[in-house]
Design a protein around this motif. Structure first.
Motif, PDB file in Angstrom:
ATOM      1  N   HIS A 170      15.748   0.446   0.652  1.00  0.00           N
ATOM      2  CA  HIS A 170      15.494  -0.958   0.935  1.00  0.00           C
ATOM      3  C   HIS A 170      15.622  -1.242   2.424  1.00  0.00           C
ATOM      4  N   VAL A 171      14.890  -2.277   2.843  1.00  0.00           N
ATOM      5  CA  VAL A 171      14.877  -2.660   4.257  1.00  0.00           C
ATOM      6  C   VAL A 171      14.715  -4.168   4.362  1.00  0.00           C
ATOM      7  N   ARG A 172      15.487  -4.782   5.253  1.00  0.00           N
ATOM      8  CA  ARG A 172      15.386  -6.205   5.547  1.00  0.00           C
ATOM      9  C   ARG A 172      14.718  -6.373   6.906  1.00  0.00           C
ATOM     10  N   PHE A 173      13.943  -7.458   7.078  1.00  0.00           N
ATOM     11  CA  PHE A 173      13.281  -7.718   8.356  1.00  0.00           C
ATOM     12  C   PHE A 173      13.512  -9.153   8.813  1.00  0.00           C
ATOM     13  N   TRP A 174      13.657  -9.281  10.139  1.00  0.00           N
ATOM     14  CA  TRP A 174      13.753 -10.584  10.787  1.00  0.00           C
ATOM     15  C   TRP A 174      12.613 -10.714  11.795  1.00  0.00           C
ATOM     16  N   LYS A 175      11.873 -11.809  11.720  1.00  0.00           N
ATOM     17  CA  LYS A 175      10.785 -12.055  12.657  1.00  0.00           C
ATOM     18  C   LYS A 175      11.365 -12.488  13.998  1.00  0.00           C
ATOM     19  N   THR A 176      10.886 -11.904  15.089  1.00  0.00           N
ATOM     20  CA  THR A 176      11.373 -12.253  16.418  1.00  0.00           C
ATOM     21  C   THR A 176      10.310 -13.052  17.174  1.00  0.00           C
ATOM     22  N   SER A 179      21.136  -8.351  -0.954  1.00  0.00           N
ATOM     23  CA  SER A 179      22.136  -9.288  -0.455  1.00  0.00           C
ATOM     24  C   SER A 179      21.706  -9.865   0.894  1.00  0.00           C
ATOM     25  N   THR A 180      22.291 -10.976   1.245  1.00  0.00           N
ATOM     26  CA  THR A 180      21.956 -11.660   2.489  1.00  0.00           C
ATOM     27  C   THR A 180      22.708 -11.058   3.664  1.00  0.00           C
ATOM     28  N   LEU A 181      21.975 -10.733   4.719  1.00  0.00           N
ATOM     29  CA  LEU A 181      22.568 -10.371   5.998  1.00  0.00           C
ATOM     30  C   LEU A 181      21.983 -11.300   7.054  1.00  0.00           C
ATOM     31  N   LEU A 182      22.732 -11.520   8.100  1.00  0.00           N
ATOM     32  CA  LEU A 182      22.285 -12.392   9.183  1.00  0.00           C
ATOM     33  C   LEU A 182      22.045 -11.589  10.446  1.00  0.00           C
ATOM     34  N   TYR A 183      20.990 -11.944  11.152  1.00  0.00           N
ATOM     35  CA  TYR A 183      20.723 -11.365  12.470  1.00  0.00           C
ATOM     36  C   TYR A 183      20.446 -12.523  13.409  1.00  0.00           C
ATOM     37  N   LYS A 213       0.826  -1.205   0.000  1.00  0.00           N
ATOM     38  CA  LYS A 213       0.000   0.000   0.000  1.00  0.00           C
ATOM     39  C   LYS A 213       0.859   1.253   0.000  1.00  0.00           C
ATOM     40  N   ALA A 214       2.059   1.173   0.596  1.00  0.00           N
ATOM     41  CA  ALA A 214       2.961   2.326   0.648  1.00  0.00           C
ATOM     42  C   ALA A 214       3.821   2.442  -0.607  1.00  0.00           C
ATOM     43  N   GLY A 215       3.637   1.533  -1.564  1.00  0.00           N
ATOM     44  CA  GLY A 215       4.357   1.634  -2.827  1.00  0.00           C
ATOM     45  C   GLY A 215       5.692   0.926  -2.871  1.00  0.00           C
ATOM     46  N   TRP A 216       5.932   0.037  -1.907  1.00  0.00           N
ATOM     47  CA  TRP A 216       7.163  -0.738  -1.883  1.00  0.00           C
ATOM     48  C   TRP A 216       6.919  -2.110  -2.504  1.00  0.00           C
ATOM     49  N   SER A 217       7.971  -2.729  -2.990  1.00  0.00           N
ATOM     50  CA  SER A 217       7.887  -4.071  -3.567  1.00  0.00           C
ATOM     51  C   SER A 217       8.661  -5.058  -2.717  1.00  0.00           C
ATOM     52  N   ALA A 218       8.157  -6.282  -2.612  1.00  0.00           N
ATOM     53  CA  ALA A 218       8.896  -7.337  -1.922  1.00  0.00           C
ATOM     54  C   ALA A 218      10.051  -7.779  -2.813  1.00  0.00           C
ATOM     55  N   ALA A 219      11.238  -7.895  -2.236  1.00  0.00           N
ATOM     56  CA  ALA A 219      12.422  -8.264  -3.012  1.00  0.00           C
ATOM     57  C   ALA A 219      12.407  -9.746  -3.358  1.00  0.00           C
ATOM     58  N   ASP A 220      12.818 -10.057  -4.569  1.00  0.00           N
ATOM     59  CA  ASP A 220      12.937 -11.448  -4.984  1.00  0.00           C
ATOM     60  C   ASP A 220      14.090 -12.133  -4.255  1.00  0.00           C
ATOM     61  N   PRO A 221      14.028 -13.446  -4.083  1.00  0.00           N
ATOM     62  CA  PRO A 221      15.189 -14.166  -3.552  1.00  0.00           C
ATOM     63  C   PRO A 221      16.339 -14.124  -4.546  1.00  0.00           C
ATOM     64  N   ILE A 222      17.549 -14.374  -4.066  1.00  0.00           N
ATOM     65  CA  ILE A 222      18.715 -14.365  -4.940  1.00  0.00           C
ATOM     66  C   ILE A 222      18.772 -15.672  -5.725  1.00  0.00           C
ATOM     67  N   THR A 223      18.611 -15.565  -7.034  1.00  0.00           N
ATOM     68  CA  THR A 223      18.736 -16.707  -7.938  1.00  0.00           C
ATOM     69  C   THR A 223      19.577 -16.242  -9.126  1.00  0.00           C
ATOM     70  N   LEU A 224      19.948 -17.164  -9.997  1.00  0.00           N
ATOM     71  CA  LEU A 224      20.694 -16.786 -11.192  1.00  0.00           C
ATOM     72  C   LEU A 224      19.887 -15.819 -12.033  1.00  0.00           C
ATOM     73  N   GLY A 257      22.154 -15.053  13.639  1.00  0.00           N
ATOM     74  CA  GLY A 257      22.460 -16.265  12.890  1.00  0.00           C
ATOM     75  C   GLY A 257      21.487 -16.615  11.785  1.00  0.00           C
ATOM     76  N   ARG A 258      20.453 -15.796  11.552  1.00  0.00           N
ATOM     77  CA  ARG A 258      19.450 -16.097  10.532  1.00  0.00           C
ATOM     78  C   ARG A 258      19.452 -15.040   9.437  1.00  0.00           C
ATOM     79  N   ARG A 259      19.255 -15.478   8.204  1.00  0.00           N
ATOM     80  CA  ARG A 259      19.106 -14.535   7.107  1.00  0.00           C
ATOM     81  C   ARG A 259      17.746 -13.845   7.206  1.00  0.00           C
ATOM     82  N   GLN A 260      17.600 -12.736   6.526  1.00  0.00           N
ATOM     83  CA  GLN A 260      16.353 -11.967   6.605  1.00  0.00           C
ATOM     84  C   GLN A 260      15.155 -12.799   6.173  1.00  0.00           C
TER      85      GLN A 260
END
Length: 248
Positions: free
Chosen positions: A135-141, A109-113, A76-87, A115-118
């Motif tokens: 861009h923004v990455r999120f980790w579920k807690t 790119s992959t970051l870990l929080y 709704k805010a005009g952002w897109s979900a990023a695709d996973p990294i594939t070829l 020990g887990r990727r986003q």
């Protein structure tokens, strides 16, 4: 003679390419893994790492809501979900940058929080291509609110262009140093879309004036985390216009 010259040139280029790949994607990442290993015990609870264990971008934003509410809010805010990294997605983002054409859901790119990727990542282009983007990455807690909705901790930054990592030489995005501005942009865009009911602050990594992320890019921050509470999905549905009995 010409064929020999072309063949020799191609051989040299191949050797250079192999050498670059070996150094940038294997030797230097391993060096920085060993170099920064002593930092592991000092990494803040609110700092991400690269897969090699190099300190990455700090956690600076949080949202409370279900996964469905997260996806709906950013859409709704005009952002897109990023695709996973594939070829395929890697080729697409490369063409986007090279040809200056849009790629709204390019991978990040992959970051870990912890020990887990986003778990989720969102982006919004700031130009014609994925060269410059929010861009923004999120980790579920495991933290839940009173309604059982989880807290998602995120790391927001602005990609100002593509270049080579200062640490490894790998091709990567470079971030703008003012990560607080991007944190605020994420929250403000959701507020403007009326999908956040309230905003609070929590202490994150603390004030930092000379931070560096996994690509060697400098950043500064007041060290705070802005946390927004998403409007519940049922509340949004209740506020939407209802079709009358005679509607098609």
């Amino acid at each position: 003679m010409r064929r020999k010259t072309v063949s020799a040139t191609l051989s040299v280029l191949l050797v250079i390419g192999i050498a670059y790949g070996a150094v940038a994607y294997f030797a230097l990442p391993e060096f920085w893994t060993v170099h920064d290993r002593h930092l592991a015990d000092r990494i803040s609870n609110f700092l991400t790492t690269t897969p090699q264990g190099i300190p990455g971008d700090p956690i600076n934003v949080g949202l409370v809501g279900t996964k469905e509410e997260m996806l709906r809010a950013f859409a709704k805010a005009g952002w897109s979900a990023a695709d996973p990294i594939t070829l395929r997605s890697s080729i697409d983002i490369g063409l986007s940058v090279a040809l200056d054409r849009p790629d709204d859901d390019a991978p990040v790119s992959t970051l870990l929080y912890e020990g887990r990727r986003q778990d989720l990542a969102f982006e919004k282009l700031a130009g014609e291509s994925a060269d410059r983007r929010h861009h923004v990455r999120f980790w579920k807690t495991a933290v839940l609110d009173n309604d059982g909705r989880p807290l998602w901790l995120g790391s927001a930054s602005f990609d100002r262009g593509v270049g080579f990592s200062h640490d490894t030489g790998q091709i990567t995005h470079h971030i703008a140093p003012d990560i607080d501005a991007e944190r605020n942009n994420v929250i403000d865009s959701l507020l403007e879309a009326h999908v956040i009911s309230s905003v609070d602050e929590a202490v994150g990594i603390g004030k930092t004036t000379d931070g560096h992320n996994g690509g060697g890019d400098p950043y500064f921050t007041d060290g705070m985390i802005k946390i927004g509470v998403l409007v519940p999905e049922d509340a949004t549905a209740a506020s939407s216009p209802q079709a009358g009995p005679n509607s098609d």
